[in-house]
Design an enzyme around this catalytic site. Structure first.
Site, PDB file in Angstrom:
ATOM      1  N   GLY A  58      -1.707   7.821   0.195  1.00  0.00           N
ATOM      2  CA  GLY A  58      -2.068   7.779   1.393  1.00  0.00           C
ATOM      3  C   GLY A  58      -1.028   7.738   2.633  1.00  0.00           C
ATOM      4  CB  SER A  83      -8.708   1.182  11.834  1.00  0.00           C
ATOM      5  OG  SER A  83      -9.664   2.105  12.010  1.00  0.00           O
ATOM      6  CE1 TYR A 138     -10.787   0.668   7.317  1.00  0.00           C
ATOM      7  CE2 TYR A 138     -11.777   1.207   9.324  1.00  0.00           C
ATOM      8  CZ  TYR A 138     -10.732   1.447   8.580  1.00  0.00           C
ATOM      9  OH  TYR A 138      -9.450   2.074   8.921  1.00  0.00           O
ATOM     10  CG  ASP A 172      -0.371   0.275  -3.920  1.00  0.00           C
ATOM     11  OD1 ASP A 172      -1.606  -0.096  -4.356  1.00  0.00           O
ATOM     12  OD2 ASP A 172      -0.026   1.026  -3.093  1.00  0.00           O
ATOM     13  N   GLY A 181       0.920  -1.104  -0.091  1.00  0.00           N
ATOM     14  CA  GLY A 181       0.122   0.028  -0.032  1.00  0.00           C
ATOM     15  C   GLY A 181       0.659   1.282   0.056  1.00  0.00           C
ATOM     16  CB  CYS A 182       4.275   1.701  -1.078  1.00  0.00           C
ATOM     17  SG  CYS A 182       4.553   0.886  -2.544  1.00  0.00           S
ATOM     18  CB  ALA A 183       0.679   3.449  -4.857  1.00  0.00           C
ATOM     19  CG  ASP A 221      -6.275  -7.596  -6.666  1.00  0.00           C
ATOM     20  OD1 ASP A 221      -6.555  -7.191  -5.408  1.00  0.00           O
ATOM     21  OD2 ASP A 221      -7.365  -7.731  -7.508  1.00  0.00           O
ATOM     22  CG  LEU A 222      -1.874  -7.213  -1.556  1.00  0.00           C
ATOM     23  CD1 LEU A 222      -1.360  -6.283  -0.221  1.00  0.00           C
ATOM     24  CD2 LEU A 222      -0.958  -8.276  -1.806  1.00  0.00           C
TER      25      LEU A 222
END
Length: 257
Positions: free
Chosen positions: A12, A114, A155, A32, A8-10, A41-42
């Site tokens: 945010g 979260s 979530y 990513d 998820g480095c691309a 695609d995870l």
């Protein structure tokens, strides 16, 4: 130079964290769906398997750290993907890379959970049994059949189970010499949050989710704490969840911590 793998480095929090870690001299191997060293695609078992294989091929010199930022929010159209990415996209990579991390220099792992993870008790989490058992299809089915509450369940349920999964690994990982922690961001101004604000189902509640500090966090404010946890300065921090939410968790439940 330390080699740190990031999912998820691309965008945010992940993009902000990559910038801070690279500035500190680390080499990043990113995962990513775009703009990364490993495109994957995870949300699928096949995608996660390929990501693991591609990362290991690129880390022939070893792996010193792992930061798992990839995640999806409640507004995601295919709700099952929230469960797959948030939970399996983290736990499968953690476990697959542990042998490499054990050989690394002062290895550390940070998983992005979260603040919502603490607002659902694990023993009341409808997804918990399926997730712990590795029953991905069953967990996906539960959220896809949950109606209007499916997004919130996907979530908060996946993040709750993810934090528990990390904490349950603390003993074994500590013995292996690999530090493992989570952070629990509150409302952070990312593309994920903006997508939620634009969703008619969740936009109003997200807009009202304002902490005592009176503003949302910047991704860089999450990145600085992640960088600390990845550094020797946090050498005795292990099995912890660091809440970074501007005080909203304390305001909501001051006697629970």
């Amino acid at each position: 130079m330390s080699i740190i793998v990031m999912s998820g480095c691309a965008t945010g929090i992940g993009a902000a964290t990559r910038k801070v870690l690279e500035a500190a001299g680390h080499q990043i191997v990113g995962i990513d769906i775009r703009d990364a060293e490993v495109i994957a695609d995870l949300s699928t078992a096949e995608g996660r398997k390929q990501a693991i294989a591609d990362v290991l091929a690129k880390c022939s010199k070893g792996m010193d750290g792992l930061v798992l930022c990839a995640g999806l929010g409640p507004q995601t159209k295919v709700l099952g993907n929230v469960v797959s990415v948030n939970y399996f996209g983290a736990t499968e990579l953690m476990d697959a890379f542990l042998p490499e991390l054990k050989q690394g220099h002062q290895p550390a792992v940070v998983v992005i959970s979260s603040v919502a993870s603490a607002h659902l008790a694990f023993d009341k989490n409808p997804l918990a049994p399926a997730l712990e058992a590795g029953e991905e299809a069953k967990a996906r089915a539960i959220v896809e059949q949950a109606g209007e509450q499916g997004g919130n369940l996907a979530y908060s349920g996946s993040k709750n189970a993810l934090t528990v999964a990390v904490r349950k690994r603390a003993a074994a990982w500590g013995e292996a010499g690999v530090r493992l922690n989570t952070i629990a961001p509150g409302a952070t101004d990312t593309p994920l949050l903006q997508a939620g604000l634009q969703d008619p189902r969740y936009g109003e509640s997200i807009a009202k989710f304002v902490p005592p500090m009176g503003r949302r966090a910047e991704p860089s404010e999450m990145a600085s704490v992640i960088a600390f946890l990845m550094s020797p300065a946090a050498s005795y921090v292990h099995g912890a969840q660091i809440v970074i939410d501007g005080g909203i968790d304390a305001a909501m439940r001051p006697t629970q911590f």
